[in-house]
Design an enzyme around this catalytic site. Sequence first.
Site, PDB file in Angstrom:
ATOM      1  N   ASP A   7       0.847  -1.064   0.041  1.00  0.00           N
ATOM      2  CA  ASP A   7       0.020  -0.014   0.119  1.00  0.00           C
ATOM      3  C   ASP A   7       0.948   1.349  -0.035  1.00  0.00           C
ATOM      4  O   ASP A   7       2.110   1.089   0.199  1.00  0.00           O
ATOM      5  CB  ASP A   7      -0.832  -0.079   1.224  1.00  0.00           C
ATOM      6  CG  ASP A   7      -1.863   1.173   1.418  1.00  0.00           C
ATOM      7  OD1 ASP A   7      -2.222   1.563   0.468  1.00  0.00           O
ATOM      8  OD2 ASP A   7      -1.751   1.705   2.304  1.00  0.00           O
ATOM      9  N   SER A   8       0.337   2.381  -0.255  1.00  0.00           N
ATOM     10  CA  SER A   8       1.242   3.707  -0.189  1.00  0.00           C
ATOM     11  C   SER A   8       1.705   3.942   1.285  1.00  0.00           C
ATOM     12  O   SER A   8       2.573   4.693   1.454  1.00  0.00           O
ATOM     13  CB  SER A   8       0.195   4.680  -0.534  1.00  0.00           C
ATOM     14  OG  SER A   8      -1.094   4.891   0.118  1.00  0.00           O
ATOM     15  N   CYS A  70      -4.637  -1.368  -2.063  1.00  0.00           N
ATOM     16  CA  CYS A  70      -4.463   0.100  -2.124  1.00  0.00           C
ATOM     17  C   CYS A  70      -5.333   0.298  -3.408  1.00  0.00           C
ATOM     18  O   CYS A  70      -4.887  -0.133  -4.380  1.00  0.00           O
ATOM     19  CB  CYS A  70      -3.221   0.467  -2.467  1.00  0.00           C
ATOM     20  SG  CYS A  70      -2.945   2.318  -2.766  1.00  0.00           S
ATOM     21  N   THR A  72      -6.001   2.890  -4.864  1.00  0.00           N
ATOM     22  CA  THR A  72      -5.231   3.993  -5.826  1.00  0.00           C
ATOM     23  C   THR A  72      -4.446   3.222  -6.466  1.00  0.00           C
ATOM     24  O   THR A  72      -4.597   3.374  -8.016  1.00  0.00           O
ATOM     25  CB  THR A  72      -4.994   5.091  -4.841  1.00  0.00           C
ATOM     26  OG1 THR A  72      -5.592   5.453  -4.076  1.00  0.00           O
ATOM     27  CG2 THR A  72      -4.424   6.273  -6.204  1.00  0.00           C
ATOM     28  N   GLU A 148      -2.356   8.124   8.467  1.00  0.00           N
ATOM     29  CA  GLU A 148      -0.901   7.959   8.547  1.00  0.00           C
ATOM     30  C   GLU A 148      -0.230   8.670   9.987  1.00  0.00           C
ATOM     31  O   GLU A 148       0.775   8.092  10.317  1.00  0.00           O
ATOM     32  CB  GLU A 148      -0.184   8.683   7.409  1.00  0.00           C
ATOM     33  CG  GLU A 148      -0.567   7.975   6.143  1.00  0.00           C
ATOM     34  CD  GLU A 148       0.364   6.465   6.044  1.00  0.00           C
ATOM     35  OE1 GLU A 148       1.789   6.543   6.441  1.00  0.00           O
ATOM     36  OE2 GLU A 148      -0.130   5.728   5.529  1.00  0.00           O
ATOM     37  N   HIS A 182      -7.351   3.058   3.829  1.00  0.00           N
ATOM     38  CA  HIS A 182      -7.014   3.726   4.962  1.00  0.00           C
ATOM     39  C   HIS A 182      -8.101   4.118   5.890  1.00  0.00           C
ATOM     40  O   HIS A 182      -8.217   4.250   6.969  1.00  0.00           O
ATOM     41  CB  HIS A 182      -6.141   5.074   4.845  1.00  0.00           C
ATOM     42  CG  HIS A 182      -4.816   5.203   4.330  1.00  0.00           C
ATOM     43  ND1 HIS A 182      -4.325   4.570   3.029  1.00  0.00           N
ATOM     44  CD2 HIS A 182      -3.804   5.415   5.298  1.00  0.00           C
ATOM     45  CE1 HIS A 182      -3.084   4.656   3.236  1.00  0.00           C
ATOM     46  NE2 HIS A 182      -2.733   5.188   4.398  1.00  0.00           N
TER      47      HIS A 182
HETATM   48  N1  DGL Z   1      -4.714   3.277   1.175  1.00  0.00           N
HETATM   49  C1  DGL Z   1      -4.846   3.864  -0.241  1.00  0.00           C
HETATM   50  C2  DGL Z   1      -6.007   3.553  -1.255  1.00  0.00           C
HETATM   51  O1  DGL Z   1      -6.687   2.486  -0.979  1.00  0.00           O
HETATM   52  C3  DGL Z   1      -4.427   5.489  -0.135  1.00  0.00           C
HETATM   53  C4  DGL Z   1      -4.021   6.025  -1.210  1.00  0.00           C
HETATM   54  C5  DGL Z   1      -3.264   7.215  -1.018  1.00  0.00           C
HETATM   55  O2  DGL Z   1      -2.093   7.032  -0.693  1.00  0.00           O
HETATM   56  O3  DGL Z   1      -3.682   8.315  -1.265  1.00  0.00           O
HETATM   57  O4  DGL Z   1      -6.573   4.208  -1.992  1.00  0.00           O
END
Ligand code: DGL
Length: 265
Positions: A7-8, A70, A72, A148, A182
Site C-alpha cells: 500500500d502507499s 490500495c 488507488t 498515517e 486507510h
Molecule cells: N490506501 C490507499 C487507497 O486505498 C491510499 C491512497 C493514497 O495514498 O492516497 O487508495
Amino acid sequence: MCIGVFDSGVGGLSVWREIIKVLPGTSVTYFSDGAYCPYGNRSQKEIIDRAYLITDFLLSKGAGIIVVACNTATAAAIKALREKYRIPFIGMEPAVKPAALHSKSGTIGVLATRGTLNGNHFHASVERFASDVNVVAKVGEGLVELVESGETSGSKVKELLKSYINPMLEQGADHIVLGCTHYPFLLESIKEVAGDSVVIVDPAPAIALRTLNVIRENNILVSEMVAKDGYPTTFYTTASTGALMMMARRIDSEIPEQNFKKIEI
Ligand code: DGL
C-alpha cells in the site's frame, strides 16, 4: 514463499488484518511506501513506476502472490502489473456491487481518493453494478494523511468526515463504501457521523477470501507459505518505522520490533 501485500502507507494493514484471519500463520511481507504517500494525487505513471519497484522487492522476498492493498494503486497499476509479471495479483474492488444490491433507499455513498474515483475501475464498477442507483462519490481529501499520523478520532477527523458524509446522507444514502484501505481505521468516527442506520461497507474481508481462493486455484502451496519460526509477517517501509509500527500494533500488540524495517527503493 510468502504473500506480498503493499500500500502507499499503513492503509493496507486493514487488508492484512483480514488476510491473517483466513490464512493464520502464513508468511507475509508487508510493504508500506510511506515516503511516497499519499498516492491519491500522483500521476498514473508515477504509481506504476513505484508498483514495479515494490513488486521487484516483494519478489526478492519470495512473494508467490501479491495483494495490491490500495485502491488507488489498483486503479492505476494493476493492469500493468499483470502484463509485466507472471504471479497472480489481487486488487482492491470498489465495493459498489454489494452496496447497490442491498440498498433500500436507492442511494449509496462512496468515499475514496481522487485517483480511485477518476479511474476506469471505479467507473466500470458503477456502470456494471450500480447503474440503477444514485451514487454519491466524494474524495476523502486529507483523510489518508490523518490515518498515517495515527489520528483516527477526535474533532478534526469528525469535521472532515462530516464534510464528505453529510452530502451523502442528505441525498438519502443508506450504504457508504470505503473505497480506500486507510478508511477502515476511521470506522468508529465514520459510524458516529453516519449514524446507526447506515451500513458501512469495507471490502477487505472479501479481498482476503479472494486471496485464499486464488492461492488454491493456482495451486500455490499454502504449506510452503507457513512461517517456520518467529512472527510470520515482516513489515517494510520507505518512511520511518514508527507510524507503521504504531498502526500495526493496534491490530496485534505482540508484533516484535525487529519485524519492522526501513528500506529505500
Ligand atoms: N490506501 C490507499 C487507497 O486505498 C491510499 C491512497 C493514497 O495514498 O492516497 O487508495
